[in-house]
Design an enzyme around this catalytic site. Structure first.
Site, mmCIF file in Angstrom:
data_model
loop_
_atom_site.group_PDB
_atom_site.id
_atom_site.type_symbol
_atom_site.label_atom_id
_atom_site.label_comp_id
_atom_site.label_asym_id
_atom_site.label_seq_id
_atom_site.Cartn_x
_atom_site.Cartn_y
_atom_site.Cartn_z
ATOM 1 N N GLU A 43 0.833 -1.211 0.000
ATOM 2 C CA GLU A 43 0.000 0.000 0.000
ATOM 3 C C GLU A 43 0.873 1.268 0.000
ATOM 4 O OE1 GLU A 43 -2.234 0.111 3.626
ATOM 5 O OE2 GLU A 43 -3.700 1.565 2.859
ATOM 6 N N LYS A 111 -9.193 2.490 -2.586
ATOM 7 C CA LYS A 111 -9.493 1.813 -1.314
ATOM 8 C C LYS A 111 -10.878 2.207 -0.804
ATOM 9 C CE LYS A 111 -7.200 1.055 3.203
ATOM 10 N NZ LYS A 111 -6.010 1.456 4.003
ATOM 11 N N CYS A 147 -5.386 -3.345 2.040
ATOM 12 C CA CYS A 147 -5.302 -3.443 3.506
ATOM 13 C C CYS A 147 -6.674 -3.612 4.178
ATOM 14 C CB CYS A 147 -4.530 -2.247 4.054
ATOM 15 S SG CYS A 147 -3.679 -2.622 5.609
#
Lengths: 575, 575
Positions: A43, A111, A147
């Site tokens: 990330e 994300k 994540c």
């Protein structure tokens, strides 16, 4: 036909676009040379994680876009699909995974789940994406997550599996703390199994201020079994050949995907196709590293944290005060491993209250470690202070004031070496001290970095023993490990004159701080009421000291620093 | 028939349930006695704002619910509708306004827009509400909003107006910064006018760590005109009689509400009816305070911040080093006003480099202020340090190390007085210093609170002149106001030997920090390239010092502290 996945477990530096780009290119070249079909980065690899308020500068954002372009151009001559974490920006900023192949950006995933708890502030910076993302390479359907997306039970991965994903990628910057990697592996195994999909998880590695990322990237098959596990606390590129199209028995047997509740998930999924051919290649064997013992992990985390703080901030050497106690001894020992003993300078600064043992122990430790040391007594300086304060302090008793003056003389001396020679000063305090305020602000708390501030006193001994065990000899000598803790700021002082026994204190602190238990919940556990009140009072009243303490490495579930944001002005009394 | 609204501009203390409850009861009694139909409190009055991570303790949340119950019980005998800000909690926590009347909770509104930028972390703590809230008292429709709800253009207020609200309440904890109240009034006037509704806005007042709330509560009519404006920086209860049912000419004339885009707003609005009778009463005249000059506001903000930090943290007295410069002089002067001159102790700590003027000026200032002072020379202590370091520092030149040793001796002495007598130590640094790192960590930066750390050097002079003007005499003497700034740590030192001229420096700092302008944007403004690089480098490289600095009062749009979260490890170079 197997697809070759490579995980670039990379150590980025926040803001260092040029340095990070060079590393990224290097990883891409290596992956390409070794015939990888896909390379997965952590990330925000390009920007470093977390960039914090750098994201509020337009130029930093423009430079992110420019840097992506540079990777894009570089990719032209390579035959590997690149999945790169970077900040995207239009009007808003997004935590993004870019899919780049042969000079083209095929698409990007934003994300969707932004953590905003513990050390994370992602809702301060990013706008959440709204749509899951799937890419097809030949017939393999590969979903992308970042994540937190995979940590939440109702995240995009469910939609991805529902839309046929056979492989789910996760770009991660998941910070270390004690026991964290176990929980992480369990979650990933559960996800792979419940989604009946391969998971390739690539984690950040290295230190960034209060955080250490432990790497430990993994590839897990749809049965929830680890097929590749990369080392912790080490940068590297790791390969595996997998065939996600082989219909998994798990999926057929349990028909798991049939159970997904269609209506609960996202309406649409962005899907792209990549014109990449997967070709036959000589098989490659994936690495499988056993995970380390928990105290070895703590040792490695501290070592990584020191090394990266020192080097990424342009230092070469460190200076610290050596008292003969466990705190400074362990800090010196790990620092010696992190940056080389020749780069560590220990200052012995005895006063009239220092025991001979303390000085001898520090000298012996220094010799064992091969670090430099100097002895600078502070007695005469201290006498001068007392002389100059005599008139003002007449009719007062000696108290912690005089103790603090000594500690601050030492702080001044450590900082003088830091200033004169450009060494980073390390503070050596532990979590029990930070919690109770049993430390002198600007004294032993002085320093640019505080490596073990998130380890309770009782844990230090375990890490120190592990240290000796790993080195195969008693480097941290027995008398350091066995003497009763003392600040040595007045005659025959012992920590336990002021504090409860550490075993009991640390147990309460762990529950109150790390586990956020309340006073009434602790009372129900049967602790003595006065003891509890005393401990909680110490914790609450010393927030002002912690606020001015040097940053240190998060090593537990709830560290001091940006993980725990308590008001200083706080009249809350829970009894 | 007019409804009597009262605004309780209250100074809560974070976590002090018992203290806050007492104050709330007192305000309710007074409002009731004076015939108020409704009393409006600021946001989270009961808990204090912001409670930060206290919200992660279940007991703190349970105590919030218990405290609400206590107000509920108290309200039984009163004939006033209470709108109280408090944390609500079931599984999640909510930033809530409770409507309490005659022993009953009629309903509650959960804040819908949670600020998560600047100093705010509300998404860390709270779950956002989903439904606007309207209450009816006789035929008056009163909408409730909390702070941020009213700042966003598409917030619940539009739905409330659409559903007939004639009066919109806003519970606020809006922190002060320079010029903020003007922006706030403009926004509120715009809202009242565009919604064709009365607005009653009640703001928090008082200091809480880095924040000062300035009060300045207002009631605005549907034409956007202020009908009540409460004083800034003062606790109090303010009354107004209004008739929100009188059909406003603004509304009829412009038919504003007809233009609202129905589909853009919330589907439902919670609506409750309160069985409260509005009766005829003798008219009351609303207070209208002119807003203060901007430098008077800054003075009052610093004064309020000092007073509340000192008192709420259980201190009586403060100690600070007096150097004869503007920073310490202004800090001492405002502290003397805040907590009384008899509670301020100035330490004069001359070295061989201190000018006679500096000492004389500090003595004269102390006498003008009526504060206590002591003279403690540091030369002989300094000599001892140098003696003990001679061997280690041989073959090195004098540099900032020797300067810092002096500053740290002073820090040690200030802290010795703090420790011995229980005085709070004030640090006197300004924003120009904090930005450029032109200050000594653990030296002049030592202290528990740093009142003027968010004022640029050039602003200090303006506040100091305003101070003299307000006091009608030259308390901060001319020679302090006119001498060129110097740290006096080496012979004939001047700040401008090291730093660019303050007028230019502060201008660049303001744009780079407060306005978040980028290097390339600043370059386009025509600043010299080398100068810009030098200034930005200083700012970026000194993050580690700021991280360990004492908290101070936010006085500008972007203060250091939790308002600006920059990484220390940061290799971003914008050129």
């Amino acid at each position: 036909m197997k697809i070759r996945i490579s995980l670039a477990q990379m150590n980025s530096t926040v803001g260092d676009y040029q340095g990070n780009i060079e590393k990224i290119k290097d990883f891409i070249s290596k992956a390409d040379e070794k015939g990888a079909d896909l390379i997965l980065f952590p990330e925000l690899t390009l920007n470093g994680y977390p960039p914090e308020d750098l994201i509020l500068k337009t130029q930093f954002l423009r430079d992110s876009l420019k840097s992506i372009k540079e990777i894009q151009d570089f990719s032209e001559s390579k035959d590997v699909v690149i999945v790169l974490g970077a900040v995207d920006w239009d009007v808003e900023s997004y935590n993004t995974a870019f899919v780049i192949y042969k000079g083209e950006i095929y698409g990007s995933y934003k994300k969707m789940f932004l953590p905003n708890y513990s050390v994370f502030d992602e809702k301060r910076y990013f706008t959440a994406g709204r749509t899951p993302f799937l890419m097809e390479i030949e017939r393999i359907k590969i979903g992308i997550t970042i994540c937190e997306d995979l940590w939440v039970p109702n995240g995009p991965a469910v939609s991805l599996a529902q839309n046929g994903a056979n492989l789910i990628l996760n770009l991660s910057s998941s910070p270390f703390y004690k026991g964290r990697n176990k929980v992480r592996f369990e979650m990933l195994k559960t996800r792979a199994s419940e989604l009946s999909s391969w998971i390739a998880y690539c984690n950040n590695v290295g230190g960034q201020d209060e955080l250490v990322f432990d790497g430990g990237s993994v590839v897990i098959n749809p049965y929830g079994e680890i097929e590749l596990s990369a080392p912790s606390f080490e940068e590297g590129l790791y390969f595996i050949d997998i065939d996600p199209l082989e219909p998994t028995r798990a999926n057929l047997r349990e028909g798991k995907r049939k159970h997904y509740n269609q209506s609960a998930y996202y309406e649409s999924v962005n899907t792209i196709k990549i014109a990449k051919k997967i070709t036959e290649k000589n098989p490659i064997k994936a690495i499988k590293v056993d995970s380390f013992d928990i105290y070895e992990q703590l040792y490695l985390a501290v070592k990584t944290g020191i090394k990266d703080y020192v080097w990424k901030n342009g230092f070469q050497k460190v200076v610290l005060g050596l008292s003969g106690g466990i705190d400074s001894s362990l800090t010196a020992a790990i620092a010696a491993d992190a940056i080389g003993p020749e780069n560590v300078l220990g200052l012995l600064m005895p006063s009239q209250y220092s025991s001979k043992g303390s000085i001898d122990d520090s000298i012996e430790l220094s010799k064992n470690l091969g670090i430099n040391y100097k002895i600078i007594p502070i007695n005469d300086i201290y006498e001068k202070y007392i002389e100059n304060l005599k008139e003002s302090f007449k009719n007062t008793d000696e108290d912690k004031t005089e103790e603090n003056i000594q500690a601050r003389i030492r702080g001044n001396l450590v900082m003088a070496f830091s200033n004169k020679f450009g060494y980073l000063a390390l503070a050596c305090g532990n979590k029990s001290e930070a919690a109770t305020g049993y430390a002198t602000l600007y004294g032993d708390m002085a320093g640019g970095f505080s490596p073990i501030k998130d380890l309770y006193k009782t844990e230090l001994y375990k890490v120190a023993k592990k240290y000796n065990e790993l080195h195969g000899k008693e480097i941290i000598i027995k008398s350091i490990l066995e003497k009763p803790p003392s600040a040595e700021l007045r005659p025959n002082q012992k920590d336990e004159d002021t504090l409860p026994p550490y075993a009991l204190l640390d147990e309460i602190l762990f529950k109150y701080i790390d586990r956020e238990m309340s006073y009434d919940e602790l009372l129900q556990e049967g602790y003595d009421e006065e003891l509890l009140k005393n401990v909680i009072n110490m914790v609450n009243k010393n927030e002002y000291k912690r606020r001015q303490s040097a940053p240190g490495i998060k090593l537990t579930e709830r560290s001091f620093g940006k993980d725990r944001r308590m008001p200083i002005t706080n009249k809350y009394i829970p009894w």
